[in-house]
Design a protein around this motif. Structure first.
Motif, PDB file in Angstrom:
ATOM      1  N   SER A 174      37.133  48.646  25.141  1.00 44.11           N
ATOM      2  CA  SER A 174      37.871  47.744  26.024  1.00 44.11           C
ATOM      3  C   SER A 174      37.866  48.248  27.463  1.00 44.11           C
ATOM      4  O   SER A 174      38.135  47.481  28.382  1.00 44.11           O
ATOM      5  CB  SER A 174      39.308  47.568  25.537  1.00 44.11           C
ATOM      6  OG  SER A 174      40.063  48.737  25.763  1.00 44.11           O
ATOM      7  N   PHE A 175      37.530  49.509  27.670  1.00 46.91           N
ATOM      8  CA  PHE A 175      37.424  50.064  29.019  1.00 46.91           C
ATOM      9  C   PHE A 175      35.995  50.037  29.549  1.00 46.91           C
ATOM     10  O   PHE A 175      35.709  50.634  30.579  1.00 46.91           O
ATOM     11  CB  PHE A 175      37.963  51.498  29.038  1.00 46.91           C
ATOM     12  CG  PHE A 175      39.444  51.566  28.814  1.00 46.91           C
ATOM     13  CD1 PHE A 175      40.328  51.214  29.810  1.00 46.91           C
ATOM     14  CD2 PHE A 175      39.946  51.973  27.588  1.00 46.91           C
ATOM     15  CE1 PHE A 175      41.689  51.274  29.607  1.00 46.91           C
ATOM     16  CE2 PHE A 175      41.310  52.037  27.374  1.00 46.91           C
ATOM     17  CZ  PHE A 175      42.186  51.683  28.386  1.00 46.91           C
ATOM     18  N   ASN A 176      35.094  49.320  28.878  1.00 45.12           N
ATOM     19  CA  ASN A 176      33.708  49.213  29.304  1.00 45.12           C
ATOM     20  C   ASN A 176      33.610  48.276  30.500  1.00 45.12           C
ATOM     21  O   ASN A 176      34.246  47.228  30.547  1.00 45.12           O
ATOM     22  CB  ASN A 176      32.861  48.690  28.146  1.00 45.12           C
ATOM     23  CG  ASN A 176      31.387  48.747  28.430  1.00 45.12           C
ATOM     24  OD1 ASN A 176      30.952  49.222  29.461  1.00 45.12           O
ATOM     25  ND2 ASN A 176      30.615  48.243  27.483  1.00 45.12           N
TER      26      ASN A 176
ATOM     27  N   ARG B   1      47.045  32.815  33.176  1.00 38.12           N
ATOM     28  CA  ARG B   1      48.366  32.176  33.187  1.00 38.12           C
ATOM     29  C   ARG B   1      48.912  31.948  31.777  1.00 38.12           C
ATOM     30  O   ARG B   1      50.097  32.162  31.517  1.00 38.12           O
ATOM     31  CB  ARG B   1      48.279  30.850  33.940  1.00 38.12           C
ATOM     32  CG  ARG B   1      49.595  30.170  34.094  1.00 38.12           C
ATOM     33  CD  ARG B   1      49.465  28.990  35.048  1.00 38.12           C
ATOM     34  NE  ARG B   1      50.749  28.382  35.258  1.00 38.12           N
ATOM     35  CZ  ARG B   1      51.164  27.297  34.611  1.00 38.12           C
ATOM     36  NH1 ARG B   1      50.387  26.711  33.744  1.00 38.12           N
ATOM     37  NH2 ARG B   1      52.356  26.805  34.850  1.00 38.12           N
ATOM     38  N   GLN B   2      48.064  31.502  30.862  1.00 39.64           N
ATOM     39  CA  GLN B   2      48.529  31.242  29.502  1.00 39.64           C
ATOM     40  C   GLN B   2      48.973  32.527  28.809  1.00 39.64           C
ATOM     41  O   GLN B   2      49.947  32.533  28.067  1.00 39.64           O
ATOM     42  CB  GLN B   2      47.446  30.558  28.688  1.00 39.64           C
ATOM     43  CG  GLN B   2      47.220  29.124  29.094  1.00 39.64           C
ATOM     44  CD  GLN B   2      46.167  28.468  28.230  1.00 39.64           C
ATOM     45  OE1 GLN B   2      45.304  29.134  27.665  1.00 39.64           O
ATOM     46  NE2 GLN B   2      46.237  27.153  28.125  1.00 39.64           N
ATOM     47  N   ILE B   3      48.260  33.605  29.049  1.00 37.42           N
ATOM     48  CA  ILE B   3      48.636  34.881  28.427  1.00 37.42           C
ATOM     49  C   ILE B   3      49.975  35.357  28.966  1.00 37.42           C
ATOM     50  O   ILE B   3      50.857  35.768  28.210  1.00 37.42           O
ATOM     51  CB  ILE B   3      47.549  35.950  28.667  1.00 37.42           C
ATOM     52  CG1 ILE B   3      46.244  35.562  28.004  1.00 37.42           C
ATOM     53  CG2 ILE B   3      48.018  37.317  28.205  1.00 37.42           C
ATOM     54  CD1 ILE B   3      46.273  35.568  26.504  1.00 37.42           C
ATOM     55  N   THR B   4      50.145  35.317  30.289  1.00 38.12           N
ATOM     56  CA  THR B   4      51.403  35.802  30.860  1.00 38.12           C
ATOM     57  C   THR B   4      52.575  34.920  30.454  1.00 38.12           C
ATOM     58  O   THR B   4      53.681  35.424  30.249  1.00 38.12           O
ATOM     59  CB  THR B   4      51.314  35.898  32.395  1.00 38.12           C
ATOM     60  OG1 THR B   4      50.924  34.632  32.924  1.00 38.12           O
ATOM     61  CG2 THR B   4      50.341  36.973  32.810  1.00 38.12           C
ATOM     62  N   LEU B   5      52.358  33.603  30.328  1.00 34.77           N
ATOM     63  CA  LEU B   5      53.437  32.727  29.861  1.00 34.77           C
ATOM     64  C   LEU B   5      53.803  33.041  28.416  1.00 34.77           C
ATOM     65  O   LEU B   5      54.973  33.035  28.048  1.00 34.77           O
ATOM     66  CB  LEU B   5      53.051  31.259  29.997  1.00 34.77           C
ATOM     67  CG  LEU B   5      53.162  30.668  31.391  1.00 34.77           C
ATOM     68  CD1 LEU B   5      52.613  29.241  31.395  1.00 34.77           C
ATOM     69  CD2 LEU B   5      54.585  30.678  31.877  1.00 34.77           C
TER      70      LEU B   5
ATOM     71  N   TRP C  86      38.952  44.322  32.669  1.00 33.13           N
ATOM     72  CA  TRP C  86      39.300  43.306  31.672  1.00 33.13           C
ATOM     73  C   TRP C  86      40.804  43.238  31.450  1.00 33.13           C
ATOM     74  O   TRP C  86      41.330  42.175  31.127  1.00 33.13           O
ATOM     75  CB  TRP C  86      38.544  43.560  30.378  1.00 33.13           C
ATOM     76  CG  TRP C  86      37.069  43.525  30.603  1.00 33.13           C
ATOM     77  CD1 TRP C  86      36.199  44.563  30.475  1.00 33.13           C
ATOM     78  CD2 TRP C  86      36.299  42.407  31.056  1.00 33.13           C
ATOM     79  NE1 TRP C  86      34.944  44.150  30.810  1.00 33.13           N
ATOM     80  CE2 TRP C  86      34.970  42.837  31.169  1.00 33.13           C
ATOM     81  CE3 TRP C  86      36.597  41.099  31.378  1.00 33.13           C
ATOM     82  CZ2 TRP C  86      33.946  42.002  31.583  1.00 33.13           C
ATOM     83  CZ3 TRP C  86      35.583  40.259  31.799  1.00 33.13           C
ATOM     84  CH2 TRP C  86      34.283  40.708  31.892  1.00 33.13           C
ATOM     85  N   TYR C  87      41.503  44.332  31.650  1.00 37.14           N
ATOM     86  CA  TYR C  87      42.958  44.272  31.554  1.00 37.14           C
ATOM     87  C   TYR C  87      43.537  43.519  32.742  1.00 37.14           C
ATOM     88  O   TYR C  87      44.524  42.804  32.615  1.00 37.14           O
ATOM     89  CB  TYR C  87      43.552  45.678  31.435  1.00 37.14           C
ATOM     90  CG  TYR C  87      43.277  46.270  30.074  1.00 37.14           C
ATOM     91  CD1 TYR C  87      44.006  45.864  28.976  1.00 37.14           C
ATOM     92  CD2 TYR C  87      42.279  47.202  29.889  1.00 37.14           C
ATOM     93  CE1 TYR C  87      43.762  46.376  27.725  1.00 37.14           C
ATOM     94  CE2 TYR C  87      42.019  47.726  28.641  1.00 37.14           C
ATOM     95  CZ  TYR C  87      42.764  47.309  27.560  1.00 37.14           C
ATOM     96  OH  TYR C  87      42.506  47.813  26.328  1.00 37.14           O
ATOM     97  N   GLY C  88      42.917  43.649  33.915  1.00 37.25           N
ATOM     98  CA  GLY C  88      43.317  42.855  35.072  1.00 37.25           C
ATOM     99  C   GLY C  88      43.069  41.376  34.850  1.00 37.25           C
ATOM    100  O   GLY C  88      43.899  40.526  35.191  1.00 37.25           O
TER     101      GLY C  88
END
Length: 80
Positions: free
Chosen positions: A30-32, A55-59, A47-49
């Protein structure tokens, strides 16, 4: 300990490895920096950024409804 102790411990180790090795490899990859999973191009938190800017994930993480008045179908029970 009887003679089967090594077998039982070995099977336990194999079972735990079967469960945890894929999780650990997902964490590492996941850090690639690359879009391709098989090509390692460097360490990145890009990818974490991207995940936090969605928006859907943060909601969904904040458990709130969209503030623009639209119903996207995910909150159908609340639209009574």
């Amino acid at each position: 300990m009887n003679g089967r102790g090594w077998f039982r411990n070995g099977m336990l180790a194999l079972g735990l490895a079967f469960l945890y090795v894929p999780i650990l490899s997902m964490i590492v990859f996941s850090f690639n920096n690359s879009r391709l999973v098989t090509v390692w191009t460097g360490f990145s938190t890009r990818w974490y950024g991207e995940l936090l800017n969605d928006r859907q994930i943060t909601l969904s993480l904040s458990n709130q409804r969209p503030r623009d008045g639209r119903s996207d179908g995910n909150h159908a029970l609340l639209d009574i």
